[in-house]
Write a protein that holds these residues in place. Structure first.
Motif, short mmCIF file in Angstrom:
data_model
loop_
_atom_site.label_atom_id
_atom_site.label_comp_id
_atom_site.label_asym_id
_atom_site.label_seq_id
_atom_site.Cartn_x
_atom_site.Cartn_y
_atom_site.Cartn_z
N TYR A 186 0.83 -1.20 0.00
CA TYR A 186 0.00 0.00 0.00
C TYR A 186 0.87 1.26 0.00
O TYR A 186 0.54 2.25 -0.65
CB TYR A 186 -0.91 -0.02 1.22
N TYR A 187 1.96 1.24 0.76
CA TYR A 187 2.84 2.40 0.87
C TYR A 187 4.04 2.33 -0.07
O TYR A 187 4.95 3.15 0.03
CB TYR A 187 3.34 2.54 2.31
N GLY A 188 4.04 1.38 -0.97
CA GLY A 188 5.15 1.26 -1.90
C GLY A 188 6.22 0.32 -1.41
O GLY A 188 6.22 -0.15 -0.26
N TRP A 189 7.19 0.05 -2.27
CA TRP A 189 8.29 -0.86 -1.98
C TRP A 189 9.45 -0.08 -1.35
O TRP A 189 9.71 1.06 -1.70
CB TRP A 189 8.78 -1.56 -3.24
N GLN A 190 10.14 -0.75 -0.44
CA GLN A 190 11.36 -0.17 0.12
C GLN A 190 12.44 -0.23 -0.97
O GLN A 190 13.02 -1.29 -1.23
CB GLN A 190 11.79 -0.94 1.38
N SER A 191 12.72 0.90 -1.61
CA SER A 191 13.54 0.93 -2.81
C SER A 191 14.83 1.69 -2.57
O SER A 191 14.87 2.67 -1.82
CB SER A 191 12.78 1.57 -3.97
N LEU A 192 15.85 1.25 -3.25
CA LEU A 192 17.14 1.94 -3.25
C LEU A 192 17.10 3.00 -4.35
O LEU A 192 16.99 2.68 -5.53
CB LEU A 192 18.26 0.95 -3.50
N VAL A 193 17.14 4.27 -3.98
CA VAL A 193 16.96 5.36 -4.92
C VAL A 193 18.30 5.72 -5.56
O VAL A 193 19.28 6.01 -4.86
CB VAL A 193 16.34 6.59 -4.23
N VAL A 194 18.33 5.70 -6.89
CA VAL A 194 19.52 6.05 -7.66
C VAL A 194 19.14 7.18 -8.60
O VAL A 194 18.13 7.09 -9.31
CB VAL A 194 20.05 4.85 -8.46
N ILE B 225 24.06 11.75 -9.52
CA ILE B 225 24.63 11.55 -8.18
C ILE B 225 25.38 10.23 -8.23
O ILE B 225 24.82 9.15 -8.02
CB ILE B 225 23.53 11.55 -7.10
N LEU B 226 26.67 10.32 -8.54
CA LEU B 226 27.50 9.15 -8.75
C LEU B 226 28.64 9.15 -7.74
O LEU B 226 29.61 9.90 -7.89
CB LEU B 226 28.06 9.13 -10.17
N PRO B 227 28.57 8.35 -6.68
CA PRO B 227 29.66 8.30 -5.69
C PRO B 227 30.94 7.74 -6.30
O PRO B 227 30.98 7.28 -7.45
CB PRO B 227 29.10 7.41 -4.59
N TYR C 149 27.92 -5.74 -1.72
CA TYR C 149 27.95 -4.93 -0.50
C TYR C 149 26.62 -4.20 -0.32
O TYR C 149 25.81 -4.07 -1.25
CB TYR C 149 29.09 -3.92 -0.56
N ASP C 150 26.41 -3.70 0.88
CA ASP C 150 25.22 -2.91 1.16
C ASP C 150 25.42 -1.51 0.58
O ASP C 150 26.30 -0.77 1.03
CB ASP C 150 24.96 -2.84 2.66
N PRO C 151 24.64 -1.09 -0.41
CA PRO C 151 24.87 0.23 -1.03
C PRO C 151 24.67 1.39 -0.08
O PRO C 151 25.24 2.46 -0.29
CB PRO C 151 23.84 0.26 -2.17
N THR C 152 23.86 1.23 0.96
CA THR C 152 23.66 2.32 1.90
C THR C 152 24.92 2.61 2.71
O THR C 152 25.13 3.74 3.15
CB THR C 152 22.50 2.00 2.86
N ILE C 153 25.76 1.62 2.90
CA ILE C 153 27.00 1.80 3.66
C ILE C 153 28.15 2.19 2.74
O ILE C 153 28.92 3.11 3.04
CB ILE C 153 27.34 0.52 4.45
N TYR C 154 28.24 1.52 1.61
CA TYR C 154 29.40 1.71 0.74
C TYR C 154 29.27 2.97 -0.10
O TYR C 154 30.26 3.65 -0.37
CB TYR C 154 29.55 0.48 -0.16
N HIS C 155 28.04 3.30 -0.55
CA HIS C 155 27.84 4.45 -1.42
C HIS C 155 26.90 5.49 -0.85
O HIS C 155 26.59 6.48 -1.54
CB HIS C 155 27.29 4.00 -2.79
N LYS C 156 26.37 5.27 0.36
CA LYS C 156 25.47 6.24 1.01
C LYS C 156 24.21 6.50 0.18
O LYS C 156 23.69 7.62 0.15
CB LYS C 156 26.20 7.57 1.28
N LEU C 157 23.73 5.47 -0.50
CA LEU C 157 22.49 5.61 -1.26
C LEU C 157 21.29 5.44 -0.32
O LEU C 157 21.28 4.55 0.52
CB LEU C 157 22.42 4.57 -2.38
N GLN D 291 27.10 6.31 -15.57
CA GLN D 291 25.95 7.15 -15.93
C GLN D 291 25.25 6.63 -17.18
O GLN D 291 24.01 6.54 -17.22
CB GLN D 291 26.39 8.60 -16.15
N SER D 292 26.02 6.27 -18.19
CA SER D 292 25.43 5.78 -19.43
C SER D 292 24.74 4.44 -19.23
O SER D 292 23.65 4.21 -19.77
CB SER D 292 26.52 5.66 -20.50
N ILE D 293 25.34 3.55 -18.44
CA ILE D 293 24.73 2.23 -18.22
C ILE D 293 23.39 2.36 -17.52
O ILE D 293 22.38 1.78 -17.94
CB ILE D 293 25.70 1.34 -17.42
#
Length: 564
Positions: free
Chosen positions: A74-82, A86-88, A284-292, A343-345
């Protein structure tokens, strides 16, 4: 002595000794037994997932498939926003992993024209390009001098405006000079700064401590606590220009171009030097490695236009890379080049899965034919050219383990950043690079062609909601789809635990006699358990209800959510 008579059952004696053997033989010849399945929790969930994916595949319209993907949340999926720009640091391995893309860094793209075909067009286009570049650069220099005293003006914004202006001028000049000889450019649709979104699922990330705690609450066996997990990816992008057509670009036959390493000395056979960058094992966990960040998002894939647009296939997209000026110089040129590749990929993959979704494919159901697009990344002076072929878009664990053990990878051909010119004075362009002009020309004259197979095998004859005959259902689905794509907050706010509840009810049980009504007291998870259709329809006033004793009790209008 008292005797008790047991009454006989009123059952006909069809199973006599003389007929029993013949009857059993006839039954055994027609016996059909259900398949033997594993009833363990993980295989059961896997079968249920495949069953839901099959329901989504059988939906008849594009909008219903998009709504069906969001039905469990109902509230949407827990998504990793890219986001596009914004390219770490060291972002290329992550971009390759989440898109399953192999890179070939080449000198020339597979669509490169011969020198004889290019030269006559280059001689005609170059004077017009020179006038436009001189005008845009002189205008940008005068604007920079006027804003030089303002400390709030960021230099990258000026670079972005210059890159957009140059891209628009280059696109205008090439279309104006080539449309007469290439009719597909005359028929093409041009979009300026369209909205691009891509939504897909990727399996294979390592489980975090939060994932392990969640699995413990669900009584997952101890040996399965560290199994890889799925992550939903939601991409947001905005190219400067995109060109699209009603026919797709031809797929790239891999055996047509011979790719060799630069050290090869054989020059008799036309070859393209390349550097292969394989798909890394990034878990790896992107929230830790890339702060996404993670956000609750309804999953939609939008390629910059609505589903009822007839020109649904992309030809070319142009992007800017002004973010490179804000990156620390100590990263090095190699890392900057990898950032442009990333970015292109991501941009190409998101644009293509949006086009695939408008042909009836989703992240839950695999594509049946490849999609191809071309992209250009520039800052006005340096240009990079890419061709991307989408071979797969379904990265679920169930697909990898059951339906297709060996999944094909997506392929991206890309060139390094190359200068279009060396410098610009007040009246002339110094140091033209004709190879960049040839690559530009090759991207525009790549002619789309009709294919000899079914383009939308998973769509019904309606294809889009606008073609549904039932007016009520058509209007309802149209409104619901637009609400999902708008990303507006839900009518019911996201439930939260207040501070006093955490103190007095969770950390310290000081209210044992109070009635348990809150979701955390009832062991409910509204974020993951509440479905999209868990609400009433619009209220029908009494004066507007149909006459009749039974119908009068119907106080809410019907809803037409797909059965997923």
């Amino acid at each position: 002595m008292l005797t008790v008579r047991i009454p006989k059952r009123n059952v006909p004696n069809v199973f006599s000794r003389s007929l029993a053997s013949a009857y059993v033989c006839r039954q055994e010849s027609r016996a059909q037994y259900p398949p033997i399945v594993d009833v363990q929790p993980e295989p059961t969930l896997l079968r249920q997932e495949l069953k839901n994916h099959e329901k989504i595949r059988n939906l008849g319209t594009i909008e219903e498939k998009s709504i069906g993907i969001n039905m469990p949340r109902y509230y949407g999926w827990q998504s990793l926003v890219v986001k596009e720009k914004i390219l770490p640091y060291d972002f290329l391995p992550f971009a390759q992993t989440v898109t399953k893309t192999k890179i070939y860094e080449v000198d020339t793209l597979p669509n490169r024209l011969s020198n004889d075909d290019c030269q006559q067009f280059i001689d005609r286009i170059k004077p017009q390009l020179e006038d436009s570049l001189i005008f845009e650069y002189n205008r940008n220099r005068s604007k920079g001098k006027a804003l030089n005293s303002d400390e709030n003006i960021v230099e990258s914004k000026l670079t972005n405006e210059l890159a957009k202006s140059v891209a628009e001028q280059v696109n205008r000049i090439f279309l104006a000079n080539l449309a007469a000889d290439y009719p597909h450019l005359f028929e093409a649709q041009i979009d300026y700064e369209p909205r691009i979104e891509g939504f897909w699922n990727v399996h294979g990330f390592s489980a975090t401590k939060e994932d392990e705690e969640m699995r413990k609450k669900k009584n997952v066996p101890k040996e399965n606590l560290k199994n890889p997990v799925d992550r939903w990816i939601h991409y947001f992008g905005q190219p400067t220009i995109q060109v699209r057509h009603n026919l797709p670009l031809p797929s790239v036959p891999l055996d047509k171009w011979t790719l060799t390493t630069p050290e090869s000395s054989d020059i008799d056979i036309p070859k393209t030097a390349f550097k292969e960058i394989g798909i890394p094992n990034y878990d790896y966990d992107p929230t830790i490695y890339h702060k996404l960040p993670y956000e609750r998002r309804h999953g939609v894939s939008i390629p910059g236009f609505w589903p009822n647009d007839p020109q649904k296939f992309g030809l070319l997209s142009i992007h800017t890379n002004e973010y490179l000026e804000d990156r620390p110089p100590n990263f090095g040129e190699l890392e900057h080049q990898e950032a442009v590749h990333a970015q292109s990929i991501l941009a190409s993959f998101a644009w293509l899965i949006g086009q695939a979704s408008y042909q009836g494919f989703t992240t839950c159901n695999e594509i049946t034919y490849p999609f191809v697009n071309q992209s250009i990344i520039t800052n006005g002076k340096t240009w990079s050219f890419y061709m991307y072929q989408l071979n797969t878009m379904r990265f679920f664990k169930s697909q990898d383990d059951i339906n297709r053990p060996v999944a094909p990878s997506n392929i991206c051909w890309g060139t390094k950043q190359t200068e279009l010119f060396h410098d610009i004075t007040d009246n002339s362009v110094i140091g033209w690079n004709d190879n960049v002009l040839k690559d530009l020309l090759s991207c525009y004259v790549n002619v789309p062609k009709a294919r000899d197979h079914e383009m939308s095998p998973y769509l019904s004859k309606e294809q889009v909601v606008a073609n549904i005959d039932d007016v009520t259902r058509r209007v309802w689905l149209h409104d619901r789809y637009k609400v999902l794509t708008s990303h507006r907050p839900r009518h019911r706010l996201v439930p939260e635990i207040y501070d006093w509840e955490r103190i007095y009810k969770i950390d310290y049980e000081t209210r044992p006699f109070e009635a348990k009504r809150r979701f955390f007291e009832l062991e409910q998870d509204p974020l993951n358990e509440r479905r999209l259709d868990d609400h009433y329809g619009p209220y029908i006033q009494r004066k507007d209800r149909d006459k009749g004793r039974r119908i009068r009790k119907k106080r809410f209008r019907d809803m037409y959510y797909p059965d997923v």
